[in-house]
Write an enzyme that holds these catalytic residues in place. Sequence first.
Site, PDB file in Angstrom:
ATOM      1  CD  GLU A  29       1.186 -12.254  16.288  1.00 34.80           C
ATOM      2  OE1 GLU A  29       0.582 -12.532  17.576  1.00 34.80           O
ATOM      3  OE2 GLU A  29       0.525 -11.487  15.315  1.00 34.80           O
TER       4      GLU A  29
ATOM      5  NE  ARG B 276      -2.480  -1.939   3.131  1.00 36.43           N
ATOM      6  CZ  ARG B 276      -2.374  -3.221   3.441  1.00 36.43           C
ATOM      7  NH1 ARG B 276      -2.809  -3.957   2.526  1.00 36.43           N
ATOM      8  NH2 ARG B 276      -1.759  -3.543   4.413  1.00 36.43           N
TER       9      ARG B 276
END
Length: 179
Positions: free
Chosen positions: A103, A66
């Site tokens: 993560e 993006r």
Amino acid sequence: MASQDPRIATISSAIRVIPDFPKPGIMFQDITTLLLDPKAFKDTIDLFVERYRDQNISVVAGVEARGFIFGPPIALAIGAKFVPMRKPKKLPGPVISEEYSLEYGTDKIEMHVGAVQAGERALIIDDLIATGGTLSAAIRLLERVEVQVVECACVVELPELKGRERLGDKALFVLVNGS
């Protein structure tokens, strides 16, 4: 945050929040609805251009994917080149890469060798900062080739994830705080 500008409310209201996407507990900040609103999209670009127009920036580095939406119009408006920072194996020529932690596991971002020169001044742009891992990798990648990172800029920040802390002494400019 630029909350005093009335355009911020337009931008904020154009971002759709999708609960539990892509997994339970995540409040996904969907900027695709911002892109459907020409006024909000233009306001977003204009706010960044107004901030960076006179900062002698020669490189706008957009983080996949993006950052590719917001970076090129900003680069054109301020007279800078646009450099895509991509996920692995997406760029056809020789690349340099920087690994960062997620993560669960790690990822990399890559940039073409020779896309930037030592001494250039760069703005790094992405749509959102969460944990800051991608932006901090982008900073390291540019600094390895002696580019001065002036600032990082995002449309949305998720402040509770403390991504700003991972950027070290680099300034972060955001338009909207997400939830």
